[in-house]
Write an enzyme that holds these catalytic residues in place. Sequence first.
Site, PDB file in Angstrom:
ATOM      1  N   LEU A  44      57.459   7.041  -4.989  1.00  0.00           N
ATOM      2  CA  LEU A  44      56.638   5.953  -5.502  1.00  0.00           C
ATOM      3  C   LEU A  44      56.019   5.219  -4.320  1.00  0.00           C
ATOM      4  O   LEU A  44      56.372   5.465  -3.174  1.00  0.00           O
ATOM      5  CB  LEU A  44      57.485   5.000  -6.343  1.00  0.00           C
ATOM      6  CG  LEU A  44      58.066   5.596  -7.629  1.00  0.00           C
ATOM      7  CD1 LEU A  44      59.016   4.607  -8.297  1.00  0.00           C
ATOM      8  CD2 LEU A  44      56.954   6.010  -8.601  1.00  0.00           C
ATOM      9  N   SER A  45      55.111   4.292  -4.603  1.00  0.00           N
ATOM     10  CA  SER A  45      54.427   3.629  -3.491  1.00  0.00           C
ATOM     11  C   SER A  45      55.423   2.920  -2.580  1.00  0.00           C
ATOM     12  O   SER A  45      55.253   2.916  -1.369  1.00  0.00           O
ATOM     13  CB  SER A  45      53.377   2.647  -4.014  1.00  0.00           C
ATOM     14  OG  SER A  45      53.945   1.729  -4.914  1.00  0.00           O
ATOM     15  N   GLU A  46      56.477   2.307  -3.152  1.00  0.00           N
ATOM     16  CA  GLU A  46      57.554   1.751  -2.335  1.00  0.00           C
ATOM     17  C   GLU A  46      58.896   1.903  -3.037  1.00  0.00           C
ATOM     18  O   GLU A  46      58.974   1.838  -4.269  1.00  0.00           O
ATOM     19  CB  GLU A  46      57.350   0.256  -2.026  1.00  0.00           C
ATOM     20  CG  GLU A  46      56.616  -0.028  -0.734  1.00  0.00           C
ATOM     21  CD  GLU A  46      55.122  -0.107  -0.939  1.00  0.00           C
ATOM     22  OE1 GLU A  46      54.387  -0.164   0.060  1.00  0.00           O
ATOM     23  OE2 GLU A  46      54.686  -0.116  -2.104  1.00  0.00           O
ATOM     24  N   THR A  47      59.916   2.076  -2.214  1.00  0.00           N
ATOM     25  CA  THR A  47      61.298   1.943  -2.661  1.00  0.00           C
ATOM     26  C   THR A  47      61.928   0.824  -1.853  1.00  0.00           C
ATOM     27  O   THR A  47      61.778   0.776  -0.631  1.00  0.00           O
ATOM     28  CB  THR A  47      62.081   3.251  -2.469  1.00  0.00           C
ATOM     29  OG1 THR A  47      61.490   4.283  -3.269  1.00  0.00           O
ATOM     30  CG2 THR A  47      63.541   3.083  -2.886  1.00  0.00           C
ATOM     31  N   HIS A  77      55.389  -6.002  -4.940  1.00  0.00           N
ATOM     32  CA  HIS A  77      55.893  -5.492  -6.218  1.00  0.00           C
ATOM     33  C   HIS A  77      57.328  -4.998  -6.101  1.00  0.00           C
ATOM     34  O   HIS A  77      58.123  -5.132  -7.040  1.00  0.00           O
ATOM     35  CB  HIS A  77      54.966  -4.409  -6.787  1.00  0.00           C
ATOM     36  CG  HIS A  77      55.210  -3.022  -6.303  1.00  0.00           C
ATOM     37  ND1 HIS A  77      54.780  -2.564  -5.078  1.00  0.00           N
ATOM     38  CD2 HIS A  77      55.859  -1.985  -6.888  1.00  0.00           C
ATOM     39  CE1 HIS A  77      55.146  -1.303  -4.937  1.00  0.00           C
ATOM     40  NE2 HIS A  77      55.804  -0.923  -6.013  1.00  0.00           N
TER      41      HIS A  77
END
Length: 273
Positions: A44-47, A77
């Site tokens: 995903l875009s960030e973890t 987010h």
Amino acid sequence: MRIRIVDAFSERPFAGNPAGVVLFDSDAFPETAWLQRVAMEVNLSETAFAHPLPEGGDADWALRWLTPATEVNMCGHATLATAHVLHSTGTATGTVRFRTRSGVLTTTAGDDGAITMDFPTAPLSPVEVPPVVAAALGVDILSAHDTGPNVGDLLVELADEKSVRALAPDLKALAGHGGRGVIATARAEDPSGGYDFLSRCFFPAVGIDEDPVTGSAHTALAPFWSARLGRNSLVGLQGAARTGYVRTELRGDRTLLTGSAVTVIDGELLSRA
């Protein structure tokens, strides 16, 4: 250990921006290489990765954010997603302070379940539009601003909402322009539509072609649009296929970002650090 996928800046599943969240019981992070492998696996875009800090300090949890390709200085987010997990599981109540690369960031849960984050306002500096960005976007750009070291993006203003919605940039070209990425924005066409401005964010240089809803970008969008619209409290809509709303309140060198979140996956991470 538990791993969760949380849709941030959304009140319903399968909207907003999904983030992975991993909470550690220990008082330190595992090796960065292991964190990076988990972030690549989640894809995903960030973890977000967090561990508790000793009582009596300036923060309650240490927090880091990794994309599939690298660690970043700020992520809104995934911070919202982490705070949501802490509150929804009863691990924390009220205000939570996170120690991060961008200093101590605080989050506060409201009675309605929404979470407000207190982030540093991005310093905006007018710049010339880099030719590679103009060519990659393929649209007329009204203005461009550098967003400072924490955000690290180029903010570009387009003529209208339709231009932002229709963007289909050359991502390979954008990846080479320098910085984290590009924030494209325009004023809302219909002021009664529930939002004041629209944005889309492209970060191919850090492994994210398009980020659905970017909290950190709104620390730059808030001062940009507050100056133009004459109001400190605004609502931003971001995204294309997935969208989400970010309520912003400009308070000088701090920006409050408010949104909701929902957990959609709660599972077990079998690979140990």
